[in-house]
Write an enzyme that holds these catalytic residues in place. Structure first.
Site, PDB file in Angstrom:
ATOM      1  N   GLY A  30       0.834  -1.198   0.000  1.00  0.00           N
ATOM      2  CA  GLY A  30       0.000   0.000   0.000  1.00  0.00           C
ATOM      3  C   GLY A  30       0.867   1.245   0.000  1.00  0.00           C
ATOM      4  O   GLY A  30       1.899   1.282   0.672  1.00  0.00           O
TER       5      GLY A  30
ATOM      6  N   HIS B  64      -1.909 -23.352  46.491  1.00  0.00           N
ATOM      7  CA  HIS B  64      -0.690 -24.045  46.909  1.00  0.00           C
ATOM      8  C   HIS B  64      -0.652 -25.435  46.268  1.00  0.00           C
ATOM      9  O   HIS B  64      -1.676 -26.105  46.215  1.00  0.00           O
ATOM     10  CB  HIS B  64      -0.665 -24.201  48.424  1.00  0.00           C
ATOM     11  CG  HIS B  64       0.522 -24.979  48.910  1.00  0.00           C
ATOM     12  ND1 HIS B  64       1.787 -24.437  48.972  1.00  0.00           N
ATOM     13  CD2 HIS B  64       0.642 -26.281  49.301  1.00  0.00           C
ATOM     14  CE1 HIS B  64       2.624 -25.365  49.411  1.00  0.00           C
ATOM     15  NE2 HIS B  64       1.956 -26.489  49.612  1.00  0.00           N
TER      16      HIS B  64
HETATM   17  P1  FAD Z   1       4.889  -5.456  12.372  1.00  0.00           P
HETATM   18  O1  FAD Z   1       4.658  -6.682  13.127  1.00  0.00           O
HETATM   19  O2  FAD Z   1       6.274  -5.147  11.954  1.00  0.00           O
HETATM   20  O3  FAD Z   1       3.932  -5.521  11.107  1.00  0.00           O
HETATM   21  C1  FAD Z   1       3.965  -4.585  10.097  1.00  0.00           C
HETATM   22  C2  FAD Z   1       3.521  -5.236   8.803  1.00  0.00           C
HETATM   23  O4  FAD Z   1       3.293  -4.234   7.826  1.00  0.00           O
HETATM   24  C3  FAD Z   1       4.557  -6.179   8.206  1.00  0.00           C
HETATM   25  O5  FAD Z   1       4.022  -7.459   8.029  1.00  0.00           O
HETATM   26  C4  FAD Z   1       4.918  -5.531   6.854  1.00  0.00           C
HETATM   27  O6  FAD Z   1       5.107  -6.493   5.834  1.00  0.00           O
HETATM   28  C5  FAD Z   1       3.682  -4.709   6.569  1.00  0.00           C
HETATM   29  N1  FAD Z   1       3.961  -3.549   5.706  1.00  0.00           N
HETATM   30  C6  FAD Z   1       4.913  -2.611   5.849  1.00  0.00           C
HETATM   31  N2  FAD Z   1       4.793  -1.663   4.893  1.00  0.00           N
HETATM   32  C7  FAD Z   1       3.733  -2.025   4.143  1.00  0.00           C
HETATM   33  C8  FAD Z   1       3.107  -1.459   3.014  1.00  0.00           C
HETATM   34  N3  FAD Z   1       3.536  -0.310   2.473  1.00  0.00           N
HETATM   35  N4  FAD Z   1       2.043  -2.087   2.476  1.00  0.00           N
HETATM   36  C9  FAD Z   1       1.583  -3.245   2.998  1.00  0.00           C
HETATM   37  N5  FAD Z   1       2.139  -3.838   4.078  1.00  0.00           N
HETATM   38  C10 FAD Z   1       3.203  -3.218   4.645  1.00  0.00           C
HETATM   39  N6  FAD Z   1       7.302  -8.453  20.866  1.00  0.00           N
HETATM   40  C11 FAD Z   1       6.652  -8.950  21.920  1.00  0.00           C
HETATM   41  O7  FAD Z   1       5.727  -8.314  22.409  1.00  0.00           O
HETATM   42  N7  FAD Z   1       6.994 -10.158  22.473  1.00  0.00           N
HETATM   43  C12 FAD Z   1       8.020 -10.890  21.986  1.00  0.00           C
HETATM   44  O8  FAD Z   1       8.305 -11.982  22.499  1.00  0.00           O
HETATM   45  C13 FAD Z   1       8.728 -10.395  20.866  1.00  0.00           C
HETATM   46  N8  FAD Z   1       9.745 -11.099  20.336  1.00  0.00           N
HETATM   47  C14 FAD Z   1      10.372 -10.622  19.235  1.00  0.00           C
HETATM   48  C15 FAD Z   1      11.420 -11.363  18.699  1.00  0.00           C
HETATM   49  C16 FAD Z   1      12.084 -10.925  17.579  1.00  0.00           C
HETATM   50  C17 FAD Z   1      13.199 -11.764  16.997  1.00  0.00           C
HETATM   51  C18 FAD Z   1      11.677  -9.706  16.961  1.00  0.00           C
HETATM   52  C19 FAD Z   1      12.372  -9.221  15.717  1.00  0.00           C
HETATM   53  C20 FAD Z   1      10.653  -8.949  17.490  1.00  0.00           C
HETATM   54  C21 FAD Z   1       9.994  -9.401  18.640  1.00  0.00           C
HETATM   55  N9  FAD Z   1       8.964  -8.659  19.222  1.00  0.00           N
HETATM   56  C22 FAD Z   1       8.328  -9.148  20.320  1.00  0.00           C
HETATM   57  C23 FAD Z   1       8.525  -7.349  18.674  1.00  0.00           C
HETATM   58  C24 FAD Z   1       7.254  -7.500  17.857  1.00  0.00           C
HETATM   59  O9  FAD Z   1       7.486  -8.393  16.805  1.00  0.00           O
HETATM   60  C25 FAD Z   1       6.814  -6.149  17.324  1.00  0.00           C
HETATM   61  O10 FAD Z   1       6.710  -5.228  18.367  1.00  0.00           O
HETATM   62  C26 FAD Z   1       5.455  -6.245  16.642  1.00  0.00           C
HETATM   63  O11 FAD Z   1       5.495  -7.151  15.589  1.00  0.00           O
HETATM   64  C27 FAD Z   1       5.002  -4.865  16.146  1.00  0.00           C
HETATM   65  O12 FAD Z   1       3.774  -4.970  15.505  1.00  0.00           O
HETATM   66  P2  FAD Z   1       3.342  -3.958  14.361  1.00  0.00           P
HETATM   67  O13 FAD Z   1       1.990  -4.403  13.924  1.00  0.00           O
HETATM   68  O14 FAD Z   1       3.526  -2.575  14.803  1.00  0.00           O
HETATM   69  O15 FAD Z   1       4.396  -4.167  13.165  1.00  0.00           O
END
Ligand code: FAD
Length: 472
Positions: free
Chosen positions: A119, A451
């Site tokens: 998008g 417990h």
């Molecule tokens: P994201 O999950 O990054 O999702 C964003 C999505 O938008 C992506 O799928 C991307 O493809 C899509 N996107 C981007 N631009 C566009 C576009 N222009 N058009 C269409 N789609 C697009 N958090 C926890 O709370 N607990 C944990 O145990 C944890 N473990 C983690 C372990 C690792 C190794 C990593 C890397 C992260 C971890 N996190 C954890 C953090 C967590 O993954 C993120 O905080 C969370 O995914 C954020 O959610 P979000 O929806 O903001 O973004």
């Protein structure tokens, strides 16, 4: 041309922030679409973050227990106990697939239109969708737009990630064999979780951290104790150490480090180098300028306290804006943003967002830590209870760690809870409830806890802020 489809809400990004918000918007009877370019829903968290990392953590822990603890627990195993990395990775992929597929079903069930594509803004209300299957691009119009495009690993200047020998968190989750030596830049949660996984499976792991403490954001005492426990498990730490170079030379990575204080240099060699120095907001390809949107100096989309950009119908949630980069934080914002759109009010309590590190023992915390309370000049009392004195932990031969309460010195109101211990990540939910309801430590100490459970340590730690514990 087909006419542009119009929606009440278009969500860009199908991660924990985006997909949860899309469902909530649809449940509030708004015609909703979600655009995701990955080809699978669930974002970083389900595909290359929380879920795959927890699969590897769980199964590597099981391996470690079977290999090193079975006999003390009365289980004799004859023959070799080996890791099968292919199967380990298969198990991981299976859980990822089941969960991302499940989210797709949930979108369908709630009537959310799912566009598989990228998008980008055409203007403030119209978005271009570029389908990932190469079919023709089209436009959608949103009365409201929610940006939830998440984050990506922060690159280390001068170190080139090839996802083979020099890897990001994505590559380290996908290793095909156990590296003999693994070096990690960054002693934060992601670095330490991955350190645990591969060390349990047999790697020699070195964690290099610029700061003098691990676990950015942990209570100081908890961070120290956690480091001790992880060191006992075989992790090597180089704290107060700066990486100055990391280059691949054939099958090895040459690393140069420097002691931050003395400037003393050292050369290291590793089979794999993981760069885990944090994550940065992701807005590539969004064409923000077409909607006149701007990011701050850290790349975050700027919003007000109702998630609104300068255009009140464009809101931003999750990793791509302010606040801790956590899945549950993104989800809470996703719900609140939908409620703001529908009803004009929503709520996220930023003072009550738990953090969990899923090592063994786990480390979990919520609310303020001692350093923050001191800085704010708040008078507090500490109550601590060790798992060595907890009957369930003793029975399970799993006694490392403690529960630590910080309570207001006068009112005993719970200000923060910090736990190192088995199942700390589950137990911290009780602390969250206490904070949300403004409970005092006496409220908790007078609540009957079953417990034998680990949560009795929670109760006794609360009691210890104002009275003597019973079992210690
Ligand atoms: P994201 O999950 O990054 O999702 C964003 C999505 O938008 C992506 O799928 C991307 O493809 C899509 N996107 C981007 N631009 C566009 C576009 N222009 N058009 C269409 N789609 C697009 N958090 C926890 O709370 N607990 C944990 O145990 C944890 N473990 C983690 C372990 C690792 C190794 C990593 C890397 C992260 C971890 N996190 C954890 C953090 C967590 O993954 C993120 O905080 C969370 O995914 C954020 O959610 P979000 O929806 O903001 O973004």
């Amino acid at each position: 041309f087909a006419s542009t489809q119009e929606f009440d809400v278009v969500v860009i990004g199908g991660g924990p922030g985006g997909y949860v918000s899309a469902i909530k918007n649809a449940q509030l009877n708004m015609k909703t679409a979600c655009i995701e370019k990955r080809g699978a829903l669930g974002g970083t968290c389900l595909n290359v973050g929380c879920i795959p990392s927890k699969s590897l953590l769980n199964n590597s822990h099981l391996y470690h227990q079977v290999k090193h603890e079975a006999s003390t627990r009365g289980i004799d195993i004859t023959g070799d106990i080996k890791v099968n990395v292919d199967n380990l990775q298969d198990a991981k992929q299976k859980s990822v697939k089941a969960l991302t597929g499940g989210v797709e079903m949930l979108l369908k069930k709630n009537g959310v239109t799912y566009f598989k594509g990228e998008g980008s803004f055409v203007d403030e209300h119209n978005l271009n969708v570029k389908p990932i299957d190469g079919s023709e691009e089209f436009q959608v119009k949103g009365k409201n737009i929610i940006v939830a495009t998440g984050s990506e690993p922060t690159p280390f200047p001068g170190i080139e990630i090839d996802e083979e020998r020099i890897v990001s968190s994505t590559g380290v989750l996908d290793l095909k064999e156990v590296p003999k030596r693994l070096s990690i830049i960054g002693g934060g949660i992601i670095g330490l979780e991955m350190a645990s996984v591969w060390s349990r499976l047999g790697s020699e792991v070195t964690v290099i951290e610029f700061q003098n403490a691990i676990g950015a954001g942990m209570d100081g005492e908890v961070a120290k104790q956690t480091q001790k426990l992880l060191a006992k498990q075989g992790l090597k730490f180089k704290l107060g150490t700066k990486v100055t170079k990391g280059v691949r030379e054939g099958d090895v990575v040459k690393i140069e480090v420097e002691d931050v204080k003395s400037g003393k240099k050292e050369d290291l060699e590793s089979d794999i180098l993981l760069v885990a120095i944090g994550r940065r907001p992701y807005t590539k390809g969004l064409n923000l300028e077409k909607a006149g949107l701007e990011v701050d100096n850290k790349g975050r989309l700027v919003i007000d306290d109702q998630f609104r950009t300068k255009h009140s119908h464009i809101r931003v949630i999750g990793d791509v804006t302010f606040g801790p980069m956590l899945a549950h934080k993104a989800e809470e914002e996703g719900i609140a943003a939908a409620e703001y759109i529908k009803n004009g009010h929503g709520h996220v309590n930023y003072g009550n967002i738990p953090s969990v590190m899923y090592t063994h023992p786990e480390v979990a915390w919520v609310g303020s830590n001692e350093e923050q309370l001191k800085e704010q000049g708040i008078k507090y009392k500490v109550g601590k209870f060790p798992f060595i004195a907890n009957s369930r932990a003793k029975t399970n031969l799993d006694t490392d760690g403690f529960v630590k309460f910080l309570a207001d010195a006068e009112t005993q109101r719970v200000l923060g809870v910090h736990i190192i211990g088995p199942n700390a990540g589950e137990m911290i939910a009780e602390a969250g409830l206490a904070l949300e309801y403004g409970a005092s430590t006496e409220d908790i100490a007078r609540t009957c806890h079953a417990h034998p459970t680990l949560s009795e340590a929670f109760k006794e730690a609360a009691l210890s802020t104002f009275d003597k514990p019973i079992n210690f």
